[in-house]
Every structure is written in C-alpha cells, then in structure tokens.
Design an enzyme around this catalytic site. Structure first.
Site, PDB file in Angstrom:
ATOM      1  N   ARG A 156     -55.820  -3.649 -10.753  1.00 48.92           N
ATOM      2  CA  ARG A 156     -57.139  -4.216 -11.028  1.00 48.92           C
ATOM      3  C   ARG A 156     -57.266  -4.619 -12.502  1.00 48.92           C
ATOM      4  O   ARG A 156     -58.085  -5.451 -12.857  1.00 48.92           O
ATOM      5  CB  ARG A 156     -58.208  -3.176 -10.653  1.00 48.92           C
ATOM      6  CG  ARG A 156     -59.606  -3.670 -10.848  1.00 48.92           C
ATOM      7  CD  ARG A 156     -60.559  -3.031  -9.875  1.00 48.92           C
ATOM      8  NE  ARG A 156     -61.126  -1.821 -10.404  1.00 48.92           N
ATOM      9  CZ  ARG A 156     -62.002  -1.077  -9.727  1.00 48.92           C
ATOM     10  NH1 ARG A 156     -62.376  -1.420  -8.518  1.00 48.92           N
ATOM     11  NH2 ARG A 156     -62.490  -0.001 -10.246  1.00 48.92           N
ATOM     12  N   LYS A 171     -51.550   2.779 -20.222  1.00 49.75           N
ATOM     13  CA  LYS A 171     -51.410   4.236 -20.268  1.00 49.75           C
ATOM     14  C   LYS A 171     -51.923   4.800 -18.950  1.00 49.75           C
ATOM     15  O   LYS A 171     -53.121   4.872 -18.713  1.00 49.75           O
ATOM     16  CB  LYS A 171     -52.203   4.836 -21.435  1.00 49.75           C
ATOM     17  CG  LYS A 171     -51.870   6.320 -21.615  1.00 49.75           C
ATOM     18  CD  LYS A 171     -52.958   7.113 -22.253  1.00 49.75           C
ATOM     19  CE  LYS A 171     -54.016   7.618 -21.340  1.00 49.75           C
ATOM     20  NZ  LYS A 171     -53.619   8.490 -20.216  1.00 49.75           N
ATOM     21  N   PRO A 172     -50.989   5.181 -18.055  1.00 47.71           N
ATOM     22  CA  PRO A 172     -51.437   5.773 -16.788  1.00 47.71           C
ATOM     23  C   PRO A 172     -51.937   7.198 -17.016  1.00 47.71           C
ATOM     24  O   PRO A 172     -51.651   7.801 -18.059  1.00 47.71           O
ATOM     25  CB  PRO A 172     -50.164   5.774 -15.932  1.00 47.71           C
ATOM     26  CG  PRO A 172     -49.030   5.778 -16.909  1.00 47.71           C
ATOM     27  CD  PRO A 172     -49.515   5.140 -18.181  1.00 47.71           C
ATOM     28  N   SER A 226     -63.988   8.964 -17.271  1.00 50.12           N
ATOM     29  CA  SER A 226     -65.285   9.625 -17.395  1.00 50.12           C
ATOM     30  C   SER A 226     -66.145   8.966 -18.484  1.00 50.12           C
ATOM     31  O   SER A 226     -65.633   8.371 -19.426  1.00 50.12           O
ATOM     32  CB  SER A 226     -65.090  11.102 -17.736  1.00 50.12           C
ATOM     33  OG  SER A 226     -64.620  11.212 -19.066  1.00 50.12           O
ATOM     34  N   GLU A 247     -65.223   1.212 -17.122  1.00 51.19           N
ATOM     35  CA  GLU A 247     -65.640   1.636 -15.774  1.00 51.19           C
ATOM     36  C   GLU A 247     -65.788   3.148 -15.834  1.00 51.19           C
ATOM     37  O   GLU A 247     -64.787   3.873 -15.783  1.00 51.19           O
ATOM     38  CB  GLU A 247     -64.584   1.253 -14.737  1.00 51.19           C
ATOM     39  CG  GLU A 247     -64.410  -0.229 -14.531  1.00 51.19           C
ATOM     40  CD  GLU A 247     -65.628  -0.904 -13.925  1.00 51.19           C
ATOM     41  OE1 GLU A 247     -66.555  -0.204 -13.483  1.00 51.19           O
ATOM     42  OE2 GLU A 247     -65.648  -2.141 -13.927  1.00 51.19           O
ATOM     43  N   CYS A 281     -65.476   7.258  -8.469  1.00 50.95           N
ATOM     44  CA  CYS A 281     -66.747   7.057  -9.180  1.00 50.95           C
ATOM     45  C   CYS A 281     -67.786   6.392  -8.292  1.00 50.95           C
ATOM     46  O   CYS A 281     -68.962   6.417  -8.608  1.00 50.95           O
ATOM     47  CB  CYS A 281     -66.531   6.285 -10.472  1.00 50.95           C
ATOM     48  SG  CYS A 281     -65.677   4.751 -10.222  1.00 50.95           S
ATOM     49  N   GLU A 375     -71.557  14.302 -11.845  1.00 55.98           N
ATOM     50  CA  GLU A 375     -70.684  13.617 -10.891  1.00 55.98           C
ATOM     51  C   GLU A 375     -69.808  14.686 -10.235  1.00 55.98           C
ATOM     52  O   GLU A 375     -69.094  15.421 -10.929  1.00 55.98           O
ATOM     53  CB  GLU A 375     -69.830  12.595 -11.643  1.00 55.98           C
ATOM     54  CG  GLU A 375     -69.068  11.693 -10.742  1.00 55.98           C
ATOM     55  CD  GLU A 375     -68.350  10.579 -11.502  1.00 55.98           C
ATOM     56  OE1 GLU A 375     -68.019  10.765 -12.687  1.00 55.98           O
ATOM     57  OE2 GLU A 375     -68.113   9.522 -10.896  1.00 55.98           O
ATOM     58  N   SER A 435     -66.187  -1.474  -2.456  1.00 53.50           N
ATOM     59  CA  SER A 435     -65.001  -1.889  -3.217  1.00 53.50           C
ATOM     60  C   SER A 435     -64.231  -2.987  -2.495  1.00 53.50           C
ATOM     61  O   SER A 435     -63.909  -2.851  -1.312  1.00 53.50           O
ATOM     62  CB  SER A 435     -64.079  -0.684  -3.420  1.00 53.50           C
ATOM     63  OG  SER A 435     -64.825   0.395  -3.927  1.00 53.50           O
TER      64      SER A 435
HETATM   65  C1  SIN Z   1     -62.901   4.451  -9.090  1.00 51.23           C
HETATM   66  O1  SIN Z   1     -63.212   5.495  -8.536  1.00 51.23           O
HETATM   67  O2  SIN Z   1     -62.631   4.442 -10.291  1.00 51.23           O
HETATM   68  C2  SIN Z   1     -62.815   3.141  -8.355  1.00 51.23           C
HETATM   69  C3  SIN Z   1     -62.948   3.259  -6.930  1.00 51.23           C
HETATM   70  C4  SIN Z   1     -62.837   1.945  -6.174  1.00 51.23           C
HETATM   71  O3  SIN Z   1     -62.323   0.940  -6.665  1.00 51.23           O
HETATM   72  O4  SIN Z   1     -63.295   1.939  -5.054  1.00 51.23           O
END
Ligand code: SIN
Length: 473
Positions: A156, A171-172, A226, A247, A281, A375, A435
């Site tokens: 993405r 950076k994973p 976060s 995000e 999220c 969350e 999504s």
């Molecule tokens: C996420 O939790 O960071 C994204 C989730 C999604 O793309 O549905």
C-alpha cells in the site's frame, strides 16, 4: 528460502547484529534477521538518493510494468507468502491468503495509476499568461509499516511510491519483517533497478529512523502504527518539514439502530471485529446498540463469537490465531478485567489461553471503561446501549480518534444523516469492511493525515509544480 539480510542497493547485506523473529502461536524461532543500525540506514539512503533521478525519469509505463510483474509473482507464490504471514504474524491461513490478494491489489491499482498522473493547462484570469501544472515525485521516502498486515501495508506504500517515481527505504515491523524481505526479493526478481527499494529490518527503530528523518535528502515519511508513535515521528519530521502520511490508531464505533437487519448487523460485526483477530486500526472497537434491540443483538453476537475456533493459524480449522505477542495479550486481558471490574458482563470469552485470547463479548459496558476509550487491538466486543440518534452520534464521536465508523440501519435518510455527522474519514454503511485498494483509506482527528489507496493514494507521493508561461501580446 526467505532472505534475512538488509536489502540495500539491490544486494543482500549482512549486519553485525541479528534479532530473532518468532512464531506467536508457538514461540518457535523462525529466523534471525539482520538488525539495521544508523550506518546501514545511511548507506540505504545514499542508494535511494542515487537511484532517484533515473527512477523518476523511467517512463510511467515501465514503472507500471515492474508493479504488474511484481503482482503476478506475488500471486504465483501466494501460498509461500500466506504461510510466511501466518508464521510470523499468527493469523489463520485463510486470512493470510486474503492478505496476499489485498497486497497484490495495491500493486495492480498503482500500476494502473502510474500512467494517469496528470496536470493542467489554463488561462490566467487576466488572460496574460498560462497556468500550467505538472506533478513530480516528492523524492526518497521512508516507509514505516506495522506488524498486523506484514505484506499489504507494505504494498500500500511501495505501490504508490514506485508508481509516482519515488525511491524508498522500508522499515518493516520488528515482529514481522520476513514477508517484506521476501517481497524485496520479488521486486529484484522482476527487474526493479538497484537502490529504488531498500529494506531495513531493525529491533532498534529510534537509532535507525532519527538520523534518516534529520537528513535533508529524505523528502517524505509514511507511517502506519499507533497514534503515540505517529505523534513522535511527526515532531521529528517537522525539522525538515517533511511530507508526511500518517495512518494512526482508531476507536471505531459500530452503531446498530433498532430498525437494522439484525442478522446482517451480526454478520458485519463478526467481520468488523474478528478480521485479523481484531488487530486492525479499522476493527470495530465500541458496539453502540439502540436499547430495544440491544439484548437480542448481544445474544446473537455472543452465540456466533462463542463458536469461533481458536487455534494456531497454520491449523486449517483455525478461525482465530494468537495475539501478536504476550505484551498485547496482557494488555487485552487488562482491558477486559477493567471493564468487568466496572460492572460489565462477559457473555462469552473473557480470559486468555496461553498466547491466545478468545472471541469475547462484554455487555453493559460503562462509558468509563478503558475498553471504550482505548484501541483494543484484540477480539473483544464491548457493547453499550443508546436511545435515539442524537445520543448515538454523541457517543460515537466522543473520542480523539476518527478513522472509521460502522452504521447499521434500514433507513436511507438516517444512514445519510448519521454518516455525514460521524467524525471519521470512512463509514461502513450496512457493511463491516471498508478496506479496498481502490478506496481512499484514512482518518481525521488523531487518526492521521493523508489517504492510502484510491485515486488519492498516489498524490501523497507527488508534488504539484506550477509553471507561469507568459503569453502577453
Ligand atoms: C490497518 O489496520 O492498519 C489497516 C487495515 C486495513 O487496511 O484494512
């Protein structure tokens, strides 16, 4: 077969230190991965900077071709990727397969977008010059991705960056670097030039990231994670006034009005709550149900949730895997205990089993419970009740987050009225999943800045340049 080094300038590079990656279901060691430090970051940035001009000048059709071939390779190695995602992240194999397909969709979408970057040509209001705009790649980007979708959250970001003509340092997440490393190999295999994408796994993010953000050659930061970490990165990015996409966390309300199709609402709730084990999220965080149907909804949801099969993701029967680590498991358990201590009732689930936390439904949850304010990132559905639309909106919007809301009602008028007043970037209307690679994903308030996916996604990696062309007689 899975690479475990740093991927810099098209080559695998060793580091002095390595860190362990383990299977969250069993604790088994999966790999020791290169632990990138500031020196590796500097070399990777040199490579990205050196590759930037040539990649920006590569015809869009060729950039699209790399993304298209990467998509095909990803899909042809789909089972390998799915198993890797399940091993390092824990989700059931069926969900990992869905993630591979979601990840591939971003490559396809942005391959299609790469050739559609456009500008404008128009007359100035006074007619004395022409306003011409073009859009150019922002330049080398730092892409920081989360552990919950170890592959899709990378494509993405990489998809639009490459489509726009930007080079990248990735950076994973420390818990799940392996899918990203395998993707780097795929990109190299399909002909991505050296230096265009560099991957830096690390167990020490701050010493790697801080000098990169302070280097004026870096032009953009995209982060998913976060809100707390996002705030700190935004502060660091302000030094060089970097373009940023954020995000961040959510606290999604899931509203069920008394006129809703309850069966559909429960189905939507299962998806919105249990996709990725609630570790997303966009997971429904607070279930707000209108009083006349609250008891029935809670009973139906509890019945479905009680049947969810808890097992390691590699077990074909698994419907819910472990939480990502014991810290997260203990956090979720703490949220449930807090709610129960304030009067909530666990209708199903409620206590951890080893690394796993079962699908849990809590009824009579007071607004003050932490589970309503934080969350959750776990398979826990707290239910509170409301009476009337006004109260529903006040409760739904009573949070600093603004990522997504879900809304179930049979009334089209109400759907539009409530959706327009919900303080979120996305709304699921009678639908538990928003999504999609073709849709703009992102939030307002403290849930972030910018959008990923959709037509908006590539714009995050482009700057508009305006040319004033004198046409005076
Ligand atoms: C996420 O939790 O960071 C994204 C989730 C999604 O793309 O549905």
């Amino acid at each position: 077969m899975t690479p475990t080094g740093c991927f810099i300038d098209g080559k695998w590079r060793e580091t002095l230190r390595r860190f362990p990656v383990t299977d969250p279901a069993t604790g088994e060691l999966l790999a020791e991965v290169a632990d990138a430090g500031p020196g590796d970051g500097a070399v990777a940035l040199d490579a990205a900077v050196a590759a930037q001009d040539a990649w920006a000048a590569t015809p869009p059709k060729e950039r699209a071709g790399v993304l298209r071939r990467a998509r095909e390779e990803l899909l042809s190695r789909g089972e390998e990727f799915a198993l890797l995602i399940t091993r390092e992240m824990g989700k059931p194999l069926a969900e990992s397969r869905a993630e591979v397909s979601y990840a591939a969709d971003f490559l396809q979408w942005f391959a299609e977008e790469a050739v559609r970057v456009s500008g404008e040509y128009r007359m100035s209001p006074g007619g004395d010059f022409r306003v011409i705009t073009t859009r150019q790649p922002v330049g080398p980007c730092l892409l920081i991705s989360p552990w919950n979708f170890p592959l899709a959250m990378i494509t993405r970001k990489i998809g639009p960056a490459l489509a726009a003509g930007c080079t990248a340092l990735v950076k994973p997440a420390e818990d799940t670097p392996l899918s990203c490393l395998l993707l780097a190999q795929v990109l190299a295999d399909v002909g991505l030039p050296p230096g265009v994408v560099n991957v830096l796994p690390t167990s020490r993010p701050a010493p790697l990231v801080e000098p990169l953000l302070a280097d004026p050659r870096l032009r953009k930061l995209s982060f998913t994670g976060s809100t707390e970490v996002g705030r700190s990165l935004l502060a660091q990015a302000s030094g060089n006034v970097l373009r940023t996409s954020m995000e961040l966390g959510g606290n999604a309300p899931f509203l069920v009005f008394a006129d809703a199709d309850l069966e559909a609402a429960v189905q939507g709730a299962m998806l919105a709550k249990l996709r990725n084990g609630g570790q997303s999220c966009v997971a429904a965080n607070r279930f707000l149900v209108e009083e006349p149907v609250a008891e029935e909804f809670a009973a139906l949801l509890a019945e479905r949730m009680s049947r969810v099969r808890l097992a390691p993701g590699t077990d074909p029967a698994s419907e819910l895997g472990p939480l990502i680590n014991t810290v997260q498991r203990d956090r979720v358990a703490g949220l449930v205990d807090d709610a129960v201590s304030r009067g909530a009732r666990a209708l199903t689930g409620g206590a951890a089993h080893g690394a796993f936390f079962p699908a849990t439904v809590l009824a009579d949850v007071p607004a003050s419970a932490r589970v309503n304010q934080e969350e959750i990132f776990g398979p826990v559905a707290p239910i509170s009740t409301f009476s009337g639309e006004k109260t529903a909106l006040a409760m739904a919007n009573d949070t600093g987050s603004g990522l997504v809301a879900y809304l179930y009602t049979a009334s089209l008028d109400r759907a539009v009225r409530v959706a327009e007043r919900l303080e979120t970037g996305m709304v699921g209307l009678n639908r538990g999943l928003v999504s999609n690679a073709a849709a703009p994903f992102g939030g307002i308030k403290q849930s972030g800045l910018g959008r990923e996916g959709g037509f908006e996604g590539i714009s995050e990696y482009l700057s508009t340049k305006y040319l004033a062309l004198d046409t005076a007689p």
